[in-house]
Structures are given as structure tokens and as C-alpha cells.
Design a protein around this motif. Structure first.
Motif, mmCIF file in Angstrom:
data_model
loop_
_atom_site.group_PDB
_atom_site.id
_atom_site.type_symbol
_atom_site.label_atom_id
_atom_site.label_comp_id
_atom_site.label_asym_id
_atom_site.label_seq_id
_atom_site.Cartn_x
_atom_site.Cartn_y
_atom_site.Cartn_z
ATOM 1 N N PRO A 106 -15.923 103.521 10.196
ATOM 2 C CA PRO A 106 -16.383 102.221 10.697
ATOM 3 C C PRO A 106 -16.970 102.328 12.100
ATOM 4 O O PRO A 106 -16.743 103.297 12.808
ATOM 5 C CB PRO A 106 -15.092 101.399 10.715
ATOM 6 C CG PRO A 106 -14.030 102.411 10.985
ATOM 7 C CD PRO A 106 -14.472 103.641 10.211
ATOM 8 N N ASP A 107 -17.685 101.286 12.475
ATOM 9 C CA ASP A 107 -18.196 101.171 13.842
ATOM 10 C C ASP A 107 -17.013 100.852 14.756
ATOM 11 O O ASP A 107 -16.338 99.838 14.564
ATOM 12 C CB ASP A 107 -19.232 100.048 13.902
ATOM 13 C CG ASP A 107 -19.754 99.794 15.303
ATOM 14 O OD1 ASP A 107 -19.463 100.585 16.226
ATOM 15 O OD2 ASP A 107 -20.459 98.780 15.482
ATOM 16 N N ILE A 108 -16.750 101.702 15.712
ATOM 17 C CA ILE A 108 -15.614 101.486 16.615
ATOM 18 C C ILE A 108 -16.071 101.192 18.049
ATOM 19 O O ILE A 108 -15.255 101.206 18.967
ATOM 20 C CB ILE A 108 -14.630 102.682 16.596
ATOM 21 C CG1 ILE A 108 -15.322 103.987 17.034
ATOM 22 C CG2 ILE A 108 -13.978 102.814 15.225
ATOM 23 C CD1 ILE A 108 -14.358 105.129 17.317
ATOM 24 N N SER A 109 -17.345 100.884 18.210
ATOM 25 C CA SER A 109 -17.873 100.689 19.563
ATOM 26 C C SER A 109 -17.200 99.531 20.295
ATOM 27 O O SER A 109 -17.146 99.525 21.525
ATOM 28 C CB SER A 109 -19.384 100.490 19.526
ATOM 29 O OG SER A 109 -19.715 99.361 18.730
ATOM 30 N N SER A 110 -16.676 98.557 19.572
ATOM 31 C CA SER A 110 -16.006 97.428 20.227
ATOM 32 C C SER A 110 -14.486 97.496 20.105
ATOM 33 O O SER A 110 -13.786 96.602 20.575
ATOM 34 C CB SER A 110 -16.500 96.113 19.621
ATOM 35 O OG SER A 110 -16.108 96.033 18.264
ATOM 36 N N LYS A 111 -13.972 98.556 19.508
ATOM 37 C CA LYS A 111 -12.523 98.701 19.328
ATOM 38 C C LYS A 111 -11.898 99.309 20.580
ATOM 39 O O LYS A 111 -12.486 100.153 21.243
ATOM 40 C CB LYS A 111 -12.197 99.581 18.118
ATOM 41 C CG LYS A 111 -12.730 99.040 16.804
ATOM 42 C CD LYS A 111 -12.088 97.722 16.452
ATOM 43 C CE LYS A 111 -12.566 97.219 15.109
ATOM 44 N NZ LYS A 111 -12.050 95.904 14.794
ATOM 45 N N LYS A 112 -10.666 98.883 20.860
ATOM 46 C CA LYS A 112 -9.962 99.405 22.022
ATOM 47 C C LYS A 112 -8.755 100.216 21.557
ATOM 48 O O LYS A 112 -7.994 99.764 20.712
ATOM 49 C CB LYS A 112 -9.518 98.287 22.953
ATOM 50 C CG LYS A 112 -8.928 98.820 24.252
ATOM 51 C CD LYS A 112 -9.036 97.850 25.386
ATOM 52 C CE LYS A 112 -8.566 98.531 26.665
ATOM 53 N NZ LYS A 112 -8.717 97.690 27.822
ATOM 54 N N PHE A 113 -8.614 101.387 22.142
ATOM 55 C CA PHE A 113 -7.561 102.336 21.776
ATOM 56 C C PHE A 113 -6.630 102.588 22.941
ATOM 57 O O PHE A 113 -7.070 102.761 24.074
ATOM 58 C CB PHE A 113 -8.180 103.681 21.349
ATOM 59 C CG PHE A 113 -9.063 103.584 20.149
ATOM 60 C CD1 PHE A 113 -8.553 103.831 18.882
ATOM 61 C CD2 PHE A 113 -10.409 103.245 20.274
ATOM 62 C CE1 PHE A 113 -9.358 103.737 17.760
ATOM 63 C CE2 PHE A 113 -11.220 103.149 19.158
ATOM 64 C CZ PHE A 113 -10.698 103.393 17.895
ATOM 65 N N GLY A 114 -5.352 102.637 22.645
ATOM 66 C CA GLY A 114 -4.362 103.103 23.604
ATOM 67 C C GLY A 114 -3.946 104.499 23.196
ATOM 68 O O GLY A 114 -3.650 104.736 22.024
ATOM 69 N N ILE A 115 -3.981 105.428 24.122
ATOM 70 C CA ILE A 115 -3.515 106.791 23.843
ATOM 71 C C ILE A 115 -2.324 107.059 24.752
ATOM 72 O O ILE A 115 -2.439 107.011 25.979
ATOM 73 C CB ILE A 115 -4.604 107.850 24.084
ATOM 74 C CG1 ILE A 115 -5.847 107.587 23.237
ATOM 75 C CG2 ILE A 115 -4.041 109.245 23.764
ATOM 76 C CD1 ILE A 115 -6.978 108.590 23.467
ATOM 77 N N LEU A 116 -1.186 107.323 24.126
ATOM 78 C CA LEU A 116 0.025 107.680 24.861
ATOM 79 C C LEU A 116 0.183 109.190 24.873
ATOM 80 O O LEU A 116 0.004 109.836 23.840
ATOM 81 C CB LEU A 116 1.246 107.074 24.172
ATOM 82 C CG LEU A 116 1.405 105.582 24.354
ATOM 83 C CD1 LEU A 116 2.399 105.045 23.346
ATOM 84 C CD2 LEU A 116 1.872 105.294 25.766
ATOM 85 N N VAL A 117 0.525 109.730 26.021
ATOM 86 C CA VAL A 117 0.658 111.177 26.159
ATOM 87 C C VAL A 117 2.015 111.501 26.785
ATOM 88 O O VAL A 117 2.331 111.021 27.877
ATOM 89 C CB VAL A 117 -0.468 111.762 27.045
ATOM 90 C CG1 VAL A 117 -0.359 113.276 27.127
ATOM 91 C CG2 VAL A 117 -1.842 111.341 26.516
#
Length: 168
Positions: free
Chosen positions: A17-28
């Protein structure tokens, strides 16, 4: 199939899918940073390579893999976060701590995902030793961070498919 038989950085990308407007949280997880930083780099770059905007990727650090669950919950509670990727490594040691930690984190990530209705991706390595961890963090078996990012994207695509069909 074990990662010894599959490259974690090789996956199907048709129909993403188009993810250009999606926001991701990455936990490290900060424990074993030699490994977790490579997992982060893989996840981040895979999101960018597949259309995510850098400003839509937010990183959060937790002390160790056990804390990924609560960090994931905090990210998932935010309305602006569409998916969370939890990255860590728990290496088998002389004690059984890894059994308890791995089980707790896997169960916790599952619970947060089900509670929030958002993709919360388990990107935690569970190797026997540091060599196996590095092999799966950009080494000979690819990068679990890459795989975790693609999993997040594909889960968002599945949600879009189901929502478009009128289920939501």
C-alpha cells in the motif's frame, strides 16, 4: 522456516500500500545496541524505500527488550501512529532469563496489538549467541528490521483491504 534457511531481507513487495501518509513508531531496545542499531537502520531504511516520509517515522528507545511492550502500548495509544515496530534482541545465556523475557515480550506485543487494533510488530531476535544475532541484523541471514518494517506495511495494506470491503 528458520532464518538460517531464509534471508530476512528478501520478501515480496508486489501490491504494497501507499504509506506516504502513514506514521510509524519504532521502538529500539538499548540492550545489545551493536545489534539493535542495525535492526533500526534496516527498519527505517525499508520504510523509506517503500514510501514512508522521514518525518512520519518516530523513534523511541527503551532500556531493554522487556520494556518494548509498554513502549509499544504508549505509541499505540496515540491516534496519529498507524503501526509500531518493536526491535530488540535477547541472547541465550547461562540462565533461563531469555525464556521468560521472550515469552513475556511476545505475549505483551500480541496483547497490545489486539487491544489497540493496530499492527504492533515483533522484531525481536532470540538467538543462541551474538554471532547468530549479528547474522540476523544485516549479516548473512539478512536483517530482521527489514522484515519487521515490511510486515508493518503489509498489515496496514490488509487493514485497508478489509476496511475498503466495508468491514469497518
Amino acid at each position: 522456516m528458520s532464518s538460517a534457511d531464509k534471508n530476512l531481507s528478501v520478501f515480496k513487495t508486489e501490491g504494497l500500500p501507499d504509506i506516504s501518509s502513514k506514521k510509524f513508531g519504532i521502538l529500539v531496545a538499548e540492550w545489545n545496541t551493536e545489534v539493535t542499531e542495525k535492526l533500526f537502520e534496516g527498519a527505517y531504511q525499508t520504510l523509506i524505500n517503500n514510501g514512508a516520509s522521514p518525518e512520519n517515522i518516530e523513534r523511541g528507545n527503551v532500556p531493554g527488550s522487556f520494556e518494548l511492550t509498554l513502549g509499544a502500548q504508549w505509541f499505540a495509544e496515540r491516534r496519529d501512529i498507524d503501526a509500531v515496530i518493536a526491535l530488540g534482541v535477547v541472547i541465550q545465556g547461562e540462565t533461563k532469563h531469555n525464556d521468560y523475557i521472550n515469552h513475556a515480550v511476545a505475549q505483551g506485543i500480541t496483547n497490545v496489538s489486539l487491544k489497540s487494533g493496530k499492527p504492533i510488530i515483533f522484531g525481536v531476535l532470540t538467538p543462541n549467541n551474538m554471532e547468530q544475532a549479528l547474522d540476523r541484523a544485516g549479516g548473512v541471514h539478512g536483517n530482521k528490521g527489514d522484515e519487521a518494517a515490511i510486515t508493518a506495511i503489509k498489515m496496514l495494506g490488509l487493514y485497508n483491504q478489509i476496511a475498503t470491503a466495508g468491514a469497518y
